[in-house]
Design a protein around this motif. Structure first.
Motif, mmCIF file in Angstrom:
data_model
loop_
_atom_site.group_PDB
_atom_site.id
_atom_site.type_symbol
_atom_site.label_atom_id
_atom_site.label_comp_id
_atom_site.label_asym_id
_atom_site.label_seq_id
_atom_site.Cartn_x
_atom_site.Cartn_y
_atom_site.Cartn_z
ATOM 1 N N MET A 1 26.140 -59.026 -3.676
ATOM 2 C CA MET A 1 25.660 -58.768 -2.537
ATOM 3 C C MET A 1 25.963 -57.211 -2.511
ATOM 4 O O MET A 1 27.215 -57.005 -2.441
ATOM 5 C CB MET A 1 25.972 -59.238 -1.334
ATOM 6 C CG MET A 1 25.244 -60.569 -1.357
ATOM 7 S SD MET A 1 25.710 -61.451 0.373
ATOM 8 C CE MET A 1 26.911 -62.464 0.158
ATOM 9 N N TYR A 13 32.185 -55.291 6.308
ATOM 10 C CA TYR A 13 33.072 -56.230 7.330
ATOM 11 C C TYR A 13 34.266 -55.640 7.594
ATOM 12 O O TYR A 13 34.823 -54.963 6.992
ATOM 13 C CB TYR A 13 33.113 -57.602 6.320
ATOM 14 C CG TYR A 13 31.737 -58.404 6.265
ATOM 15 C CD1 TYR A 13 31.050 -58.800 7.232
ATOM 16 C CD2 TYR A 13 31.100 -57.935 5.011
ATOM 17 C CE1 TYR A 13 29.798 -59.552 6.882
ATOM 18 C CE2 TYR A 13 29.874 -58.515 4.936
ATOM 19 C CZ TYR A 13 29.117 -59.332 5.719
ATOM 20 O OH TYR A 13 27.722 -59.847 5.691
ATOM 21 N N SER A 16 38.075 -59.935 5.531
ATOM 22 C CA SER A 16 37.820 -60.915 4.694
ATOM 23 C C SER A 16 37.324 -62.135 5.506
ATOM 24 O O SER A 16 36.423 -62.921 5.329
ATOM 25 C CB SER A 16 38.517 -61.288 3.467
ATOM 26 O OG SER A 16 39.888 -61.754 4.068
ATOM 27 N N ALA A 19 34.070 -61.825 6.955
ATOM 28 C CA ALA A 19 32.802 -62.137 5.840
ATOM 29 C C ALA A 19 32.701 -63.591 5.618
ATOM 30 O O ALA A 19 31.665 -64.055 5.573
ATOM 31 C CB ALA A 19 33.338 -61.362 4.721
ATOM 32 N N CYS A 20 33.964 -64.294 5.510
ATOM 33 C CA CYS A 20 33.870 -65.780 5.335
ATOM 34 C C CYS A 20 32.975 -66.420 6.422
ATOM 35 O O CYS A 20 32.343 -67.617 6.384
ATOM 36 C CB CYS A 20 35.204 -66.194 5.011
ATOM 37 S SG CYS A 20 36.005 -65.915 3.656
ATOM 38 N N VAL A 23 29.577 -66.117 5.866
ATOM 39 C CA VAL A 23 28.619 -66.957 5.173
ATOM 40 C C VAL A 23 28.755 -68.481 5.662
ATOM 41 O O VAL A 23 27.897 -69.057 5.193
ATOM 42 C CB VAL A 23 29.562 -66.746 3.657
ATOM 43 C CG1 VAL A 23 29.372 -67.885 2.622
ATOM 44 C CG2 VAL A 23 29.617 -65.243 2.998
ATOM 45 N N TYR A 24 29.855 -68.786 6.154
ATOM 46 C CA TYR A 24 29.954 -70.070 6.731
ATOM 47 C C TYR A 24 28.649 -70.261 7.639
ATOM 48 O O TYR A 24 28.107 -71.274 7.652
ATOM 49 C CB TYR A 24 31.251 -70.388 7.483
ATOM 50 C CG TYR A 24 31.399 -71.748 8.307
ATOM 51 C CD1 TYR A 24 31.793 -72.736 7.483
ATOM 52 C CD2 TYR A 24 31.009 -71.809 9.507
ATOM 53 C CE1 TYR A 24 31.759 -74.003 8.114
ATOM 54 C CE2 TYR A 24 30.851 -73.111 10.104
ATOM 55 C CZ TYR A 24 31.307 -74.063 9.463
ATOM 56 O OH TYR A 24 31.194 -75.414 10.066
ATOM 57 N N ILE A 26 25.866 -69.038 7.766
ATOM 58 C CA ILE A 26 24.451 -69.029 7.041
ATOM 59 C C ILE A 26 24.571 -70.167 6.199
ATOM 60 O O ILE A 26 23.366 -70.987 6.260
ATOM 61 C CB ILE A 26 24.405 -67.881 6.091
ATOM 62 C CG1 ILE A 26 24.324 -66.496 6.845
ATOM 63 C CG2 ILE A 26 23.361 -68.000 5.131
ATOM 64 C CD1 ILE A 26 24.301 -65.331 5.890
ATOM 65 N N LEU A 27 25.494 -70.644 5.647
ATOM 66 C CA LEU A 27 25.416 -71.917 4.704
ATOM 67 C C LEU A 27 25.372 -73.025 5.639
ATOM 68 O O LEU A 27 24.815 -74.242 5.273
ATOM 69 C CB LEU A 27 26.678 -72.025 3.708
ATOM 70 C CG LEU A 27 26.826 -70.751 2.720
ATOM 71 C CD1 LEU A 27 27.779 -71.134 1.992
ATOM 72 C CD2 LEU A 27 25.279 -70.778 1.927
ATOM 73 N N ILE A 109 21.601 -59.697 5.066
ATOM 74 C CA ILE A 109 22.402 -60.145 6.115
ATOM 75 C C ILE A 109 22.589 -58.928 7.203
ATOM 76 O O ILE A 109 23.034 -57.868 7.039
ATOM 77 C CB ILE A 109 23.821 -60.721 5.987
ATOM 78 C CG1 ILE A 109 23.620 -61.611 4.945
ATOM 79 C CG2 ILE A 109 24.509 -61.000 7.108
ATOM 80 C CD1 ILE A 109 25.078 -62.186 4.272
ATOM 81 N N PHE A 133 31.816 -57.455 0.243
ATOM 82 C CA PHE A 133 31.895 -58.764 -0.427
ATOM 83 C C PHE A 133 32.368 -58.467 -1.773
ATOM 84 O O PHE A 133 33.318 -59.321 -2.383
ATOM 85 C CB PHE A 133 30.341 -59.597 -0.684
ATOM 86 C CG PHE A 133 30.214 -60.396 0.589
ATOM 87 C CD1 PHE A 133 30.811 -61.522 0.792
ATOM 88 C CD2 PHE A 133 29.244 -60.000 1.414
ATOM 89 C CE1 PHE A 133 30.379 -62.463 1.864
ATOM 90 C CE2 PHE A 133 28.993 -60.797 2.412
ATOM 91 C CZ PHE A 133 29.789 -61.944 2.547
ATOM 92 N N LYS A 137 36.007 -60.502 -4.408
ATOM 93 C CA LYS A 137 35.776 -61.208 -5.366
ATOM 94 C C LYS A 137 37.260 -61.742 -6.330
ATOM 95 O O LYS A 137 37.226 -62.574 -6.909
ATOM 96 C CB LYS A 137 34.922 -60.768 -6.492
ATOM 97 C CG LYS A 137 35.165 -59.509 -7.017
ATOM 98 C CD LYS A 137 34.065 -58.901 -7.992
ATOM 99 C CE LYS A 137 34.122 -57.955 -8.818
ATOM 100 N NZ LYS A 137 33.333 -57.306 -9.490
#
Length: 141
Positions: A1, A13, A16, A19-20, A23-24, A26-27, A109, A133, A137
């Motif tokens: 992304m 963000y 981290s 950001a997590c 993602v949580y 969304i998923l 997002i 993001f 990594k």
């Protein structure tokens, strides 16, 4: 992304953890919600799920081009979707429909609720959000 910072939109963000969290949301909340309620979404039965108004199309097209490196089909439907209790996380989607089937595909997002901002989410995100993001990594564990 890809992450971008332009006037009126920033998808970086604070850290981290934020950001997590996004993602949580969304998923674990948004994707199951869309899968189960797509017909109700396009019937405008949810407060935070709506088409993108014409005055925002230019911004959406520009952001998409910068993040995803492709141009949107001018005929594609554009939607902003959020799920209750998602902490303001919004995702901008394209909508493709075929007969009675609806396919939402994520474009980007809007974690800070900037496309349609309100008083709860007003701040200068360019000054306070610097983490991409891509920066996360290489984990340290």
């Amino acid at each position: 992304m890809n992450s971008i910072d332009l006037r009126g939109f920033n998808n970086f963000y604070h850290d981290s953890e934020e950001a997590c969290f996004v993602v949580y949301q969304i998923l674990n909340k948004m994707i199951p919600f869309i899968k189960t309620h797509s017909k109700e979404i396009i019937s405008n039965q949810y407060k935070h799920c709506h088409t993108i108004s014409n005055d925002k199309h230019g911004l959406i097209i520009k952001i998409n081009q910068l993040i995803n490196n492709f141009d949107l089909d001018p005929q594609i439907g554009l939607w902003e979707i959020a799920v209750s209790n998602s902490g303001g996380v919004r995702v901008i989607f394209g909508l493709y429909s075929n007969d009675d089937n609806y396919y939402f595909y994520p474009l980007f997002i809007d974690a800070h609720h900037q496309i349609y901002s309100d008083s709860k989410f007003r701040t200068d995100y360019s000054k306070v959000c610097k983490i991409r993001f891509k920066d996360m990594k290489n984990s340290s564990y």
